[in-house]
Design an enzyme around this catalytic site. Structure first.
Site, PDB file in Angstrom:
ATOM      1  N   ALA A  12     -27.879  69.816 189.073  1.00  0.00           N
ATOM      2  CA  ALA A  12     -28.624  68.449 188.917  1.00  0.00           C
ATOM      3  C   ALA A  12     -28.911  67.812 190.460  1.00  0.00           C
ATOM      4  O   ALA A  12     -29.746  67.002 190.664  1.00  0.00           O
ATOM      5  CB  ALA A  12     -27.914  67.675 187.910  1.00  0.00           C
ATOM      6  N   SER A  13     -27.982  68.355 191.431  1.00  0.00           N
ATOM      7  CA  SER A  13     -28.208  67.811 192.885  1.00  0.00           C
ATOM      8  C   SER A  13     -29.191  68.484 193.559  1.00  0.00           C
ATOM      9  O   SER A  13     -29.633  67.966 194.806  1.00  0.00           O
ATOM     10  CB  SER A  13     -26.811  67.838 193.546  1.00  0.00           C
ATOM     11  N   TYR A 156     -32.070  88.708 194.105  1.00  0.00           N
ATOM     12  CA  TYR A 156     -32.730  87.382 193.416  1.00  0.00           C
ATOM     13  C   TYR A 156     -33.254  87.859 192.153  1.00  0.00           C
ATOM     14  O   TYR A 156     -33.241  87.259 190.898  1.00  0.00           O
ATOM     15  CB  TYR A 156     -33.539  86.613 194.155  1.00  0.00           C
ATOM     16  N   ALA A 158     -33.224  90.605 190.548  1.00  0.00           N
ATOM     17  CA  ALA A 158     -32.365  91.433 189.647  1.00  0.00           C
ATOM     18  C   ALA A 158     -31.451  90.360 188.859  1.00  0.00           C
ATOM     19  O   ALA A 158     -31.366  90.558 187.617  1.00  0.00           O
ATOM     20  CB  ALA A 158     -31.110  92.098 190.456  1.00  0.00           C
TER      21      ALA A 158
HETATM   22  N1  NAP Z   1     -37.256  76.552 194.273  1.00  0.00           N
HETATM   23  C1  NAP Z   1     -38.080  77.560 194.115  1.00  0.00           C
HETATM   24  O1  NAP Z   1     -38.882  78.168 194.578  1.00  0.00           O
HETATM   25  C2  NAP Z   1     -37.691  78.252 192.550  1.00  0.00           C
HETATM   26  C3  NAP Z   1     -38.535  79.121 192.031  1.00  0.00           C
HETATM   27  C4  NAP Z   1     -38.244  79.654 190.825  1.00  0.00           C
HETATM   28  C5  NAP Z   1     -37.259  79.412 190.310  1.00  0.00           C
HETATM   29  N2  NAP Z   1     -36.334  78.551 190.972  1.00  0.00           N
HETATM   30  C6  NAP Z   1     -35.012  78.330 190.278  1.00  0.00           C
HETATM   31  O2  NAP Z   1     -34.871  76.955 189.768  1.00  0.00           O
HETATM   32  C7  NAP Z   1     -33.208  76.428 189.768  1.00  0.00           C
HETATM   33  C8  NAP Z   1     -33.111  75.330 190.671  1.00  0.00           C
HETATM   34  O3  NAP Z   1     -33.522  75.714 192.062  1.00  0.00           O
HETATM   35  P1  NAP Z   1     -34.033  74.829 193.226  1.00  0.00           P
HETATM   36  O4  NAP Z   1     -35.323  75.012 193.724  1.00  0.00           O
HETATM   37  O5  NAP Z   1     -33.703  73.209 192.526  1.00  0.00           O
HETATM   38  O6  NAP Z   1     -32.741  74.708 194.338  1.00  0.00           O
HETATM   39  P2  NAP Z   1     -31.887  73.877 195.198  1.00  0.00           P
HETATM   40  O7  NAP Z   1     -32.547  72.677 195.576  1.00  0.00           O
HETATM   41  O8  NAP Z   1     -31.391  74.744 196.117  1.00  0.00           O
HETATM   42  O9  NAP Z   1     -30.470  73.519 194.042  1.00  0.00           O
HETATM   43  C9  NAP Z   1     -29.794  74.378 193.587  1.00  0.00           C
HETATM   44  C10 NAP Z   1     -28.636  73.585 192.853  1.00  0.00           C
HETATM   45  O10 NAP Z   1     -27.963  74.523 192.192  1.00  0.00           O
HETATM   46  C11 NAP Z   1     -26.435  74.140 192.523  1.00  0.00           C
HETATM   47  N3  NAP Z   1     -25.448  75.053 192.677  1.00  0.00           N
HETATM   48  C12 NAP Z   1     -25.548  76.324 193.576  1.00  0.00           C
HETATM   49  N4  NAP Z   1     -24.507  77.149 193.601  1.00  0.00           N
HETATM   50  C13 NAP Z   1     -23.713  76.279 192.673  1.00  0.00           C
HETATM   51  C14 NAP Z   1     -22.452  76.618 192.145  1.00  0.00           C
HETATM   52  N5  NAP Z   1     -21.690  77.583 192.618  1.00  0.00           N
HETATM   53  N6  NAP Z   1     -21.884  75.992 191.023  1.00  0.00           N
HETATM   54  C15 NAP Z   1     -22.579  74.647 191.005  1.00  0.00           C
HETATM   55  N7  NAP Z   1     -23.850  74.503 191.187  1.00  0.00           N
HETATM   56  C16 NAP Z   1     -24.305  75.261 192.090  1.00  0.00           C
HETATM   57  C17 NAP Z   1     -26.574  73.364 193.847  1.00  0.00           C
HETATM   58  O11 NAP Z   1     -25.636  72.258 193.890  1.00  0.00           O
HETATM   59  P3  NAP Z   1     -24.952  71.696 195.280  1.00  0.00           P
HETATM   60  O12 NAP Z   1     -25.804  70.478 195.783  1.00  0.00           O
HETATM   61  O13 NAP Z   1     -23.462  71.457 195.265  1.00  0.00           O
HETATM   62  O14 NAP Z   1     -25.032  72.862 196.368  1.00  0.00           O
HETATM   63  C18 NAP Z   1     -27.891  72.471 193.266  1.00  0.00           C
HETATM   64  O15 NAP Z   1     -27.758  71.317 192.683  1.00  0.00           O
HETATM   65  C19 NAP Z   1     -32.611  77.752 190.372  1.00  0.00           C
HETATM   66  O16 NAP Z   1     -32.073  78.559 189.331  1.00  0.00           O
HETATM   67  C20 NAP Z   1     -33.924  78.582 191.034  1.00  0.00           C
HETATM   68  O17 NAP Z   1     -33.588  79.893 191.072  1.00  0.00           O
HETATM   69  C21 NAP Z   1     -36.574  77.635 191.818  1.00  0.00           C
END
Ligand code: NAP
Length: 283
Positions: A12-13, A156, A158
């Site tokens: 959520a962060s 990623y 995979a």
């Molecule tokens: N942005 C894109 O282009 C995109 C496209 C397609 C799908 N997605 C998917 O959307 C989802 C969210 O991504 P986002 O783009 O919002 O990325 P982001 O801004 O980097 O956020 C990732 C989140 O995952 C948390 N996280 C990472 N490792 C963790 C762990 N070991 N334990 C608990 N929390 C963890 C992070 O927490 P911390 O703050 O503690 O690091 C952060 O809240 C992901 O599953 C990603 O694969 C993203």
């Protein structure tokens, strides 16, 4: 008396998690915010006017996963779990460090599976073919790259192909129960998960990139429907399905871009060695 609707959002962060949490709070949910960074989560909690709770911890740690779920269920029955936490990596496959590969598969695939396993134990699914009787919904956040293999994103892709397979299987397995399982696949989105080089590559290849706010609105249309999957953005949502039927055509389309993509691997490699040098200098 109207019962409180409670949801748990992992990651959520982050960019997408925060935007989804905002939308869910506006839709009347009490949002349990999960992440590793208490300051960031506290900031979001303030924004949601405290109609939320925080459960902090690393999802790759079994004890933390159990504690997170215990704390979350102490707030009441959870109606919606959003497995959104994730990381990415962009490089030549052979340049990917073994540790990085294992960590990525752990965070993106194993942890959401194990978390869901524990979550379901606390819910005890029961038989019901009446979709109005859904007790809880689980949404796994995948990616367009969970249906299209793309150079530079082998690990990623995979992890997200795996997550898609897991979601589809579980959704079909629980189709006669009161638990709904769905898959949500954004395409490129402006968040910190993408390095500057990936953003630059997307611009250079003409790949569209969405705002997290737009993605969160798309997420809400999935929640309000009874669908099992939703892919965001045109033409990615078409290619995601097309690749399953005519992968050879997608092979050819991507191969015309390969030289350009590989130029960004090299850039990525150079920028990593520059940051390694600066880390050494800082020491
Ligand atoms: N942005 C894109 O282009 C995109 C496209 C397609 C799908 N997605 C998917 O959307 C989802 C969210 O991504 P986002 O783009 O919002 O990325 P982001 O801004 O980097 O956020 C990732 C989140 O995952 C948390 N996280 C990472 N490792 C963790 C762990 N070991 N334990 C608990 N929390 C963890 C992070 O927490 P911390 O703050 O503690 O690091 C952060 O809240 C992901 O599953 C990603 O694969 C993203």
């Amino acid at each position: 008396m109207k019962q409180e609707k409670i949801c748990l959002v992992t990651g959520a962060s982050g960019g997408i998690g925060r935007a989804i949490s905002r939308e869910l709070a506006s839709a009347g949910y009490t949002v349990i915010l999960q992440g590793r960074d208490l300051d960031k989560l506290t900031d979001i909690r303030k924004e949601l006017r405290y109609n939320s709770h925080i459960v902090c911890g690393d999802l790759t740690d079994e004890n933390a996963r159990n504690r997170i779920l215990n704390e979350a269920f102490d707030y009441g029955d959870i109606e919606l779990l959003v497995n959104n936490a994730g990381i990415s990596s962009f490089s030549d496959f052979q340049d990917l460090a073994k540790r990085e590969l294992v960590n990525l598969m752990d965070i993106n695939l194993l942890s959401p599976m194990l978390f869901t396993h524990e979550f379901l134990k606390r819910l005890s699914p029961s038989k019901s073919t009446n979709t109005n009787k859904v007790k809880a919904t689980i949404v796994n956040v995948g990616s367009a790259f969970g249906s299209i293999g793309y150079p530079g994103f082998s690990a990623y892709c995979a992890s997200k192909f795996g997550l898609y397979g897991f979601t589809e299987s579980l959704s079909r397995e629980l189709a006669d129960s009161n638990i709904r399982v769905a898959y949500f696949a954004p395409r490129a989105t402006h968040t910190n998960i993408n390095s500057d080089i990936v953003d630059e590559m997307n611009r250079s290849l003409g790949n569209a990139s969405d705002s997290p706010e737009f993605v969160a609105k798309e997420f809400m249309t999935l929640i309000r429907s009874n669908k099992a999957r939703k892919f965001v953005g045109w033409p990615e949502k078409f290619f995601a399905r097309f690749n399953g039927v005519f992968p050879e055509i997608v092979d050819r389309a991507i191969s015309t871009k390969l030289n350009k993509i590989k130029r960004f691997f090299n850039k990525s490699r150079t920028s990593e060695s520059v940051s390694e040098i600066s880390l050494v200098e800082e020491k």
